[in-house]
Write a protein that holds these residues in place. Structure first.
Motif, PDB file in Angstrom:
ATOM      1  N   LEU A   1      13.523   6.459  -3.944  1.00  0.00           N
ATOM      2  CA  LEU A   1      13.055   5.448  -2.988  1.00  0.00           C
ATOM      3  C   LEU A   1      14.198   4.499  -2.674  1.00  0.00           C
ATOM      4  O   LEU A   1      14.904   4.041  -3.571  1.00  0.00           O
ATOM      5  N   LEU A   2      14.395   4.196  -1.393  1.00  0.00           N
ATOM      6  CA  LEU A   2      15.416   3.246  -0.956  1.00  0.00           C
ATOM      7  C   LEU A   2      14.727   2.029  -0.346  1.00  0.00           C
ATOM      8  O   LEU A   2      13.910   2.158   0.563  1.00  0.00           O
TER       9      LEU A   2
ATOM     10  N   SER B   1       0.835  -1.213   0.000  1.00  0.00           N
ATOM     11  CA  SER B   1       0.000   0.000   0.000  1.00  0.00           C
ATOM     12  C   SER B   1       0.864   1.255   0.000  1.00  0.00           C
ATOM     13  O   SER B   1       0.575   2.235  -0.699  1.00  0.00           O
ATOM     14  N   LYS B   2       1.944   1.234   0.789  1.00  0.00           N
ATOM     15  CA  LYS B   2       2.853   2.378   0.820  1.00  0.00           C
ATOM     16  C   LYS B   2       3.536   2.575  -0.522  1.00  0.00           C
ATOM     17  O   LYS B   2       3.707   3.707  -0.984  1.00  0.00           O
ATOM     18  N   VAL B   3       3.952   1.490  -1.147  1.00  0.00           N
ATOM     19  CA  VAL B   3       4.611   1.576  -2.460  1.00  0.00           C
ATOM     20  C   VAL B   3       3.668   2.221  -3.471  1.00  0.00           C
ATOM     21  O   VAL B   3       4.073   3.097  -4.254  1.00  0.00           O
TER      22      VAL B   3
ATOM     23  N   VAL C   1      15.022   9.508   0.296  1.00  0.00           N
ATOM     24  CA  VAL C   1      13.858  10.367   0.530  1.00  0.00           C
ATOM     25  C   VAL C   1      12.812   9.572   1.316  1.00  0.00           C
ATOM     26  O   VAL C   1      12.261  10.034   2.309  1.00  0.00           O
ATOM     27  N   ILE C   2      12.565   8.343   0.867  1.00  0.00           N
ATOM     28  CA  ILE C   2      11.693   7.415   1.597  1.00  0.00           C
ATOM     29  C   ILE C   2      12.386   6.060   1.621  1.00  0.00           C
ATOM     30  O   ILE C   2      12.858   5.583   0.582  1.00  0.00           O
TER      31      ILE C   2
ATOM     32  N   SER D   1      16.629   2.658  -5.299  1.00  0.00           N
ATOM     33  CA  SER D   1      17.867   2.002  -4.875  1.00  0.00           C
ATOM     34  C   SER D   1      17.521   0.887  -3.891  1.00  0.00           C
ATOM     35  O   SER D   1      16.511   0.949  -3.199  1.00  0.00           O
ATOM     36  N   ALA D   2      18.376  -0.112  -3.835  1.00  0.00           N
ATOM     37  CA  ALA D   2      18.142  -1.221  -2.909  1.00  0.00           C
ATOM     38  C   ALA D   2      19.460  -1.695  -2.325  1.00  0.00           C
ATOM     39  O   ALA D   2      20.519  -1.603  -2.964  1.00  0.00           O
TER      40      ALA D   2
END
Length: 332
Positions: free
Chosen positions: A37-38, A24-26, A176-177, A151-152
């Motif tokens: 996004l990380l 849901s957040k994604v 950022v998140i 990024s991961a």
């Protein structure tokens, strides 16, 4: 409004509340246009699936999704891979080549294992992320791109920042998140779903007849820690479907590390809330240490700082031991 192409949604099977909340957040992050996004999580948890879901839910869905494994690129080729090069820029550069940033223009760039990026390349990456422009290796033209960056990593980047191996300014720019994917051992209710999904996948892939996992097999799956997470489970299911000679998959088809009868691991390893651990006589000290570290991490929800303090290690020592265990798993 430009109509989206009919793109297939990435598959993520779960009935775990934390994972449902994560999806849901994604979706929310993607639809609101967040451009950095990380994703943090252990190897095999599905970081690329989450990255693909982010791209799918975004307005960039119809444009390219380019994935790069930073750890798989030789250090001398990182700049060429990311930013491209001009003909004659270096020995072997016989033609002009577009880099991943250019190929992902208008879409999403997924930098997997970003912690493995050489320090020298991190400076140039920061500039591209901040300005949205770069030059190919050996080129003079400033190329403008518009991308979302995902990024991961399986590492704790803030620890790498403090040790000096990852740039602090780049960390805050890509973070950022940040989203954390829980390991499979923390969402075991997903295991039956995954078993069935991959069983059907490999049955269709190889053209096999219908087959089922026995109750003993499923129980062994539920009792295993899955250090390789979903990737490990997928490989074990493939092994079982290939080796099965009838309609039933029994315990003897499982690798010894998963079949409870052949384990040399703590007899109560499936219960993470236990304060005591039991080991068979003859268990090596290295195995004992590995499982004590694993259970301690489970008890503090993978907080490596807390775990190191409890175990009496420095954070660096703990990370070195975890890297060692990870390398041993990948070589087995």
């Amino acid at each position: 409004m430009k109509q989206k192409k009919n793109v297939q949604k990435p598959v993520l099977l779960t009935q775990n509340d934390s994972m449902k909340d994560l999806v849901s957040k994604v979706k929310q992050i993607a639809q609101r246009g967040c451009t950095a996004l990380l994703i943090n999580g252990e190897n095999g948890t599905g970081k690329e699936v989450i990255a693909n879901l982010y791209h799918y839910f975004s307005d960039r869905q119809a444009n390219p999704m380019v994935a790069v494994n930073c750890g798989a690129i030789p250090p001398e080729l990182v700049e060429s891979e990311l930013f491209g090069h001009e003909k004659g820029a270096f020995t072997g550069a016989h033609t002009q080549k577009k880099g991943c940033f250019e190929l992902a223009d208008g879409g999403t760039l997924f930098l997997d294992e970003i912690s493995e990026l050489p320090y020298s390349a991190q400076v140039k990456l920061l500039r591209v992320v901040e300005l949205g422009s770069f030059r190919r290796v050996g080129g003079s033209e400033e190329i403008q791109v518009d991308i979302s960056l995902v990024s991961a990593t399986n590492k704790v980047l803030i620890d790498l920042v403090q040790s000096g191996s990852f740039r602090e300014d780049l960390f805050y720019r890509i973070n950022v998140i940040e989203l954390f994917i829980p390991p499979l051992r923390h969402r075991k209710e997903d295991i039956p779903l995954l078993i069935n999904y991959y069983k059907e996948y490999y049955k269709d892939l190889y053209g096999f007849r219908d087959m089922e996992f026995s109750e003993d097999c499923v129980e062994a799956f539920m009792g295993h820690d899955w250090p390789g997470n979903v990737r490990e489970l997928k490989n074990v299911v493939e092994r079982c479907t290939v080796l099965c000679e009838d309609d039933n998959i029994e315990l003897d088809l499982l690798p010894p590390r998963i079949c409870r009868g052949n384990e040399t691991l703590p007899s109560n390893h499936s219960n993470y809330s236990n304060e005591m651990m039991q080991f068979p006589v003859g268990t090596s000290l290295e195995t004992v240490e590995k499982w004590v570290i694993g259970h301690t991490l489970n008890a503090v929800d993978n907080n490596k700082t807390k775990a190191a303090k409890i175990l009496g290690f420095t954070r660096k020592t703990l990370h070195n031991k975890l890297d060692k265990y990870e390398n041993e798993e990948s070589n087995n």
